[in-house]
Design an enzyme around this catalytic site. Structure first.
Site, PDB file in Angstrom:
ATOM      1  N   HIS A 100       4.288 -29.668 -55.719  1.00 53.17           N
ATOM      2  CA  HIS A 100       4.222 -30.179 -57.319  1.00 53.17           C
ATOM      3  C   HIS A 100       4.452 -28.857 -58.043  1.00 53.17           C
ATOM      4  CE1 HIS A 100       2.459 -34.062 -56.401  1.00 53.17           C
ATOM      5  NE2 HIS A 100       1.721 -33.614 -55.276  1.00 53.17           N
ATOM      6  N   GLU A 142       4.900 -29.067 -61.003  1.00 58.35           N
ATOM      7  CA  GLU A 142       4.312 -29.656 -62.429  1.00 58.35           C
ATOM      8  C   GLU A 142       3.003 -29.145 -62.460  1.00 58.35           C
ATOM      9  OE1 GLU A 142       5.251 -31.459 -59.968  1.00 58.35           O
ATOM     10  OE2 GLU A 142       3.499 -33.158 -59.547  1.00 58.35           O
ATOM     11  N   CYS A 163       6.459 -35.204 -54.388  1.00 55.66           N
ATOM     12  CA  CYS A 163       5.513 -35.929 -53.711  1.00 55.66           C
ATOM     13  C   CYS A 163       5.941 -37.251 -53.306  1.00 55.66           C
ATOM     14  CB  CYS A 163       4.079 -35.431 -54.127  1.00 55.66           C
ATOM     15  SG  CYS A 163       2.880 -35.489 -52.734  1.00 55.66           S
TER      16      CYS A 163
END
Lengths: 200, 304
Positions: free
Chosen positions: A177, A179, A83
Site C-alpha cells: 500500500h 497510498e 493489494c
C-alpha cells in the site's frame, strides 16, 4: 479533455478509497469516485484500491461495473491496483472464494492472504529499480503475492522470492500500500501513463 | 509486565501503528458481521461481509440470558477462522489483557475490547500498544474515543446499544463524536488546551483531530443496526463502515438481509438502491426499545 490534469477515477465500492484520492490529488490529478458505468466512462485511468477483493468483486457485479471495467482494461486504459486491486487484476485467484471472479488484465496468478493473518502484516524497505535507487517504504496488510508470471509481465519488486509488484502494458498491480505509507512514485508513474495514453 | 511483541528485524516491522491502523483502513465502506458458528461465518462471507466477529452468543442473547459474558472458546474461533478467508475478529472483556493475549495467540485479525462482554476491570482498559494484533474499542463520545486511541486502539466504533435492534443510540453516538470533532475544528489553539482538559484526552491528539477534522483511526458504528436503511444512515452520518451484530442472524432471512445491508452500505447515498436492497427481506429482528431498558442493562455505559 478540458484541462491539462489527467482525469482519473478510484473504484469506490469498498476499501481505502480516501487514501488513494488524497495521494492522487496531492500529485495534481483531477480525481473522481467510480461507482457506476457512466462514472467509469468519464475517466482516463482507474485505481483499484485495497480492501476485500471478494466484496469489491460482488459489488462490481451487482452495479454492472464488471464488464465495463474489463472492456476498458482490454482497450488499454491505465490501471493501478494495490493489494485487493492486484487480486482483482489477476488472471486467476488462488485461495479466493469459489464464486469470486477477477477483472483480469495481468497474466498472473495471485494468492490471497499469502503472508498469513494480521499479526504477520508488516512494513519494510523494498527495492523497486523501476522507480529509482531510493527504496520504497512498503506496507503489507494481509497481503497477496504473485505466484505465476506469464510472458510479457514485468516483475517490479519482490520480498525474497515472493513477487509483490508486477506490470503488463498499461496495468500495474502491487501487493502493498504505497497510498498508506505516503510513497508517491507508483501513483506518479500511473498518472504519467494516463497522460501519455490520453494524448495518443 | 507483558513482553513487547512489536518486532523489527533488519528488514521488516510487524505490529506498528501503521500496520495496525492500516487493516481498518482496508475495511472502510464495509460491513462486519457477528457470527456464532462456522455456518453463519460462511453465510456472512458469501453475502459480502468485509470481516466477521466470532462470538459464542450475539448481544441479543447475552442480554436475554444474562450472566457473565466472556471471551469465546478457542475452538469456536479456530473453526470460524478455518471457514472464511476474510479477517476474523473476536471480543475480549474490557481490561482483560490475558483474554487479549489468548486471542492474539489464536491469530485473530482484530480484537474488540468490548462492552458487550462483562468488564474484567472497572478502572483500566487494556494497554494495547504492546500487542502485535490491533484493537477496536467502543466509544460514546469523542473523549472516550481519544482515550482509547491513547491506549493504543487502532480503530474506533461508536457503541450504540448492542442487541436491541434500536438504532437510536448508534445515531446519538456517531452524531456526538462527529459533532464534537466539528466543534474542535472551530477552536483557536488556546481554546484547544481547555478542550483537551474537558475531553480528558492528551492535547497533542486533540490538536491532531482539530487539524485533520477526523480521528487518526477509522471510525465504524455499531449497536442496533438492523436494516439496510439503518446502515446507510450511519454511513451518511459519517461512519466509515458498520458492525451488525444481532440484526442479521436474529432476522427472518439472514442470507438476504446480510447481502442487502452490504449493498446499502456501499450505495449509502442512493435512496433507490437502498429501496431495492430493502425489498423482500422478511422479518427484521424484533428488538427492544432502548428507552424501555433500565439503566443497569445498558451496555454502552460500560467503559469510560
Amino acid at each position: 479533455m478540458t484541462t491539462g490534469a489527467p482525469r482519473v477515477g478510484v473504484l469506490a465500492l469498498q476499501g481505502d478509497v480516501r487514501e488513494h484520492v488524497a495521494m492522487l490529488e496531492s500529485l495534481g490529478a483531477e480525481v473522481s469516485l467510480v461507482r457506476s458505468p457512466p462514472q467509469l466512462a468519464a475517466v482516463d485511468g482507474l485505481v483499484l484500491p485495497g480492501g476485500e477483493s471478494s466484496v469489491i468483486d460482488k459489488l462490481a457485479r451487482h452495479l454492472g461495473l464488471r464488464e465495463p471495467i474489463r472492456e476498458r482494461i482490454a482497450a488499454g486504459m491505465p490501471v493501478l491496483g494495490t493489494c485487493a486491486g492486484l487480486i482483482l487484476l489477476a488472471e486467476r485467484i488462488l485461495d479466493g472464494l469459489p464464486t469470486q471472479l477477477p477483472f483480469g488484465g495481468l497474466d498472473v496468478d495471485v494468492r490471497r492472504n499469502a503472508f498469513g493473518s494480521q499479526v504477520d502484516s508488516f512494513e519494510t524497505e523494498l527495492d523497486v529499480p523501476a522507480l529509482g535507487d531510493e527504496p520504497v517504504h512498503a506496507t503489507f496488510i494481509r497481503a497477496p503475492v504473485v505466484e505465476r508470471v506469464g510472458e510479457g509481465v514485468e516483475v517490479l519488486a519482490a520480498v525474497g522470492e515472493r513477487i509483490v509488484a508486477v506490470e503488463q502494458g498499461t496495468v500495474t498491480g502491487i501487493a502493498f500500500h504505497p497510498e498508506v505509507g505516503g510513497e508517491p512514485r507508483f501513483h506518479r508513474r500511473f498518472l504519467d501513463r494516463v497522460e501519455r495514453v490520453g494524448r495518443a | 509486565m507483558t513482553e513487547n511483541r512489536t518486532s523489527t528485524t533488519s528488514t521488516s516491522t510487524t505490529g506498528s501503528a501503521r500496520v495496525k491502523r492500516g487493516l481498518a483502513e482496508m475495511l472502510k465502506g464495509g460491513v462486519i458481521m457477528d457470527v456464532v458458528t462456522p455456518e453463519q461465518a460462511r453465510i456472512a462471507e458469501d453475502a459480502g461481509a468485509v470481516a466477521v466477529m466470532a462470538l459464542e452468543r450475539v448481544p441479543a442473547d447475552i442480554r436475554a440470558q444474562g450472566g457473565v459474558a466472556r471471551m469465546s472458546d478457542p475452538d469456536l474461533i479456530d473453526a470460524i477462522k478455518a471457514e472464511v478467508s476474510i479477517p476474523v475478529m473476536a471480543k475480549a472483556r474490557i481490561g482483560h489483557f490475558v483474554e487479549a493475549r489468548v486471542l492474539e495467540a489464536l491469530e485473530v485479525d482484530y480484537i474488540d475490547e468490548s462492552e458487550v462482554l462483562s468488564p474484567a476491570d472497572y478502572v483500566n482498559h487494556i494497554d494495547k500498544w504492546p500487542f502485535t494484533v490491533p484493537f477496536v474499542c467502543g466509544a460514546t463520545n469523542l473523549g472516550e474515543a481519544l482515550r482509547r486511541i491513547t491506549e493504543g486502539a487502532a480503530m474506533i466504533r461508536s457503541k450504540g446499544e448492542a442487541g436491541t435492534g434500536d438504532v437510536s443510540e448508534a445515531t446519538k453516538h456517531i452524531r456526538t463524536i462527529k459533532g464534537e470533532i466539528r466543534r474542535l475544528q472551530g477552536l483557536s489553539k488556546d481554546e484547544l488546551y481547555v478542550a483537551a482538559k474537558e475531553l480528558q484526552a492528551p492535547f497533542d491528539l486533540v490538536a491532531e483531530v482539530a487539524e485533520r477534522g477526523s480521528l487518526p483511526v477509522v471510525l465504524f458504528t455499531a449497536g442496533g443496526v438492523a436494516t439496510p436503511a439503518d446502515a446507510a444512515m450511519m454511513m451518511q452520518l459519517g461512519a466509515d463502515g458498520v458492525f451488525v451484530g444481532s440484526g442479521i442472524f436474529k432476522s427472518g432471512s439472514p442470507e438476504r438481509r446480510a447481502a442487502a445491508i452490504v449493498k446499502a452500505t456501499a450505495a449509502f447515498d442512493d435512496p433507490k438502491a437502498i429501496a431495492d436492497a430493502s425489498r423482500g427481506l422478511g422479518e427484521a429482528m424484533v428488538g427492544i426499545n432502548v428507552a424501555d431498558l433500565p439503566a443497569p442493562h445498558r451496555l454502552a455505559e460500560r467503559g469510560w
